[in-house]
Design an enzyme around this catalytic site. Structure first.
Site, PDB file in Angstrom:
ATOM      1  N   PRO A   2      35.656  36.735  44.080  1.00 20.63           N
ATOM      2  CA  PRO A   2      34.204  36.579  44.144  1.00 20.63           C
ATOM      3  C   PRO A   2      33.528  37.135  42.897  1.00 20.63           C
ATOM      4  CG  PRO A   2      35.066  37.428  46.211  1.00 20.63           C
ATOM      5  CD  PRO A   2      36.199  37.448  45.236  1.00 20.63           C
ATOM      6  N   GLU A   3      32.519  36.430  42.420  1.00 22.73           N
ATOM      7  CA  GLU A   3      31.763  36.888  41.265  1.00 22.73           C
ATOM      8  C   GLU A   3      30.449  37.508  41.730  1.00 22.73           C
ATOM      9  OE1 GLU A   3      31.571  34.092  38.048  1.00 22.73           O
ATOM     10  OE2 GLU A   3      33.629  33.423  38.345  1.00 22.73           O
ATOM     11  N   HIS A 108      44.076  40.339  60.452  1.00 16.73           N
ATOM     12  CA  HIS A 108      43.549  40.628  59.116  1.00 16.73           C
ATOM     13  C   HIS A 108      42.245  41.430  59.170  1.00 16.73           C
ATOM     14  CE1 HIS A 108      46.642  38.042  57.676  1.00 16.73           C
ATOM     15  NE2 HIS A 108      46.099  36.930  58.131  1.00 16.73           N
ATOM     16  N   ARG A 130      44.826  38.868  52.117  1.00 19.55           N
ATOM     17  CA  ARG A 130      45.721  39.222  51.012  1.00 19.55           C
ATOM     18  C   ARG A 130      45.719  40.717  50.690  1.00 19.55           C
ATOM     19  NH1 ARG A 130      44.418  34.322  46.693  1.00 19.55           N
ATOM     20  NH2 ARG A 130      44.259  32.651  48.229  1.00 19.55           N
ATOM     21  N   LYS A 173      31.029  39.595  15.384  1.00 11.78           N
ATOM     22  CA  LYS A 173      32.179  39.247  16.227  1.00 11.78           C
ATOM     23  C   LYS A 173      32.700  37.850  15.922  1.00 11.78           C
ATOM     24  CE  LYS A 173      31.871  42.004  20.459  1.00 11.78           C
ATOM     25  NZ  LYS A 173      33.256  42.483  20.371  1.00 11.78           N
TER      26      LYS A 173
END
Length: 300
Positions: A2-3, A108, A130, A173
């Site tokens: 997830p972001e 879970h 997981r 950069k």
């Protein structure tokens, strides 16, 4: 994984049930997730009131009345859901009650917060097939010293993210623009999906050197000013849509995030570019082991 928009969506979904609630009991079904739970975790937080729910980058912050903060990370497959005992009519009146069926495989369900809020009793359940997520316990006044937070850049939703700030980080950069934006020391919580989408909106190539968006005197170019706005916009749009339900992400009410239906380039390899009049095709390349999607025709 997830972001930021997904974690912010989770925070907003949990807040009505958790903020102001007292932790009656904490049930731990196992001794660990990705890492062991804090020592005496249940004893330290039971009986405490939750003051607020916050977020730093991709981490959920559960602030308690006694100065402690629970840091929770969803890992690859973690999710929270909110449940309450059914009333006499057989209805579930918990905030965030499910609107869509989803798997609730009890094996879970690793962490359960049993909460009291006035006369209401709810359970907030952390499910993680997981087990890549984790929970830590930190003193609030030492949050900035937490290893994952110590060097984080500004949030893409806050006023600290500006074109002038990015110019100071981009100057000189030669590193590709996309790799620079994924550096959490530059911007906190900005992930692969939303970098691809923001660069497409700004018509900038992910392969371009970051330093080319800064003038010789260190000022942001018009393109960098525009990119800053596009980053803000794509994150705001994703939060409004409830995030992107790729693989395991799901909101606390059981519904899916819908921003994936708005993807312009991410996971759109071979599709026509959506930029009006472009005529290009979305391509996929690999940068630092991550898939990058962009249109070479209009992103320069």
């Amino acid at each position: 994984m997830p972001e930021l928009p997904e974690v912010e969506t989770v925070r907003r979904g949990l807040a009505p049930a958790m903020e102001g609630a007292s932790i009656r009991k904490l049930h731990l079904a196992r001794p660990d997730l990705r890492f062991p739970f804090p020592e005496d975790f249940a004893a330290l937080i039971e009986g405490k009131t939750i003051i607020s729910l916050g977020r730093r980058a991709k981490y959920l912050l559960i602030e308690l009345e006694d100065g402690l903060t629970i840091i929770a990370h969803l890992g690859m497959s973690g999710s929270f859901r909110i449940e309450a005992a059914a009333d006499g009519a057989g209805n579930n009146n918990a905030p965030g009650a499910f609107h869509y069926a989803r798997s609730k495989d009890g094996k879970h369900d690793h962490v359960v917060f049993h909460l009291d809020k006035g006369e209401e009793r709810v359970s907030v359940i952390y499910n993680d097939p997981r087990r890549f997520g984790f929970m830590h316990l930190v003193e609030r006044n030492k949050l900035d010293l937490y290893p994952a937070f110590a060097e984080l850049g500004p949030e893409p939703t806050g006023n600290a993210l500006s074109a002038d700030y990015l110019a100071s980080r981009f100057q000189g950069k030669s590193q590709p623009l996309k790799s620079t934006l994924l550096d959490q020391k530059v911007i906190a919580g900005l992930g692969n999906i939303y970098v691809c989408e923001a660069l497409w909106r700004a018509h900038l190539s992910p392969l371009r050197a970051a330093g080319t968006l800064v003038t010789k005197t260190g000022e942001p170019t018009p393109q960098l000013i525009d990119l800053t706005e596009k980053i803000r916009a794509v994150i705001a749009d994703a939060i409004a849509a409830g995030g992107s339900s790729l693989r395991d992400h799901i909101q606390t009410d059981g519904t899916l995030g819908y921003f994936q239906h708005s993807f312009s380039v991410y996971d759109q390899e071979g599709q026509p570019c959506r930029t009006p009049g472009c005529g290009g095709t979305v391509e996929r390349v690999v940068q630092a082991g991550r898939s990058t999607f962009y249109c070479a025709a209009c992103q320069t």
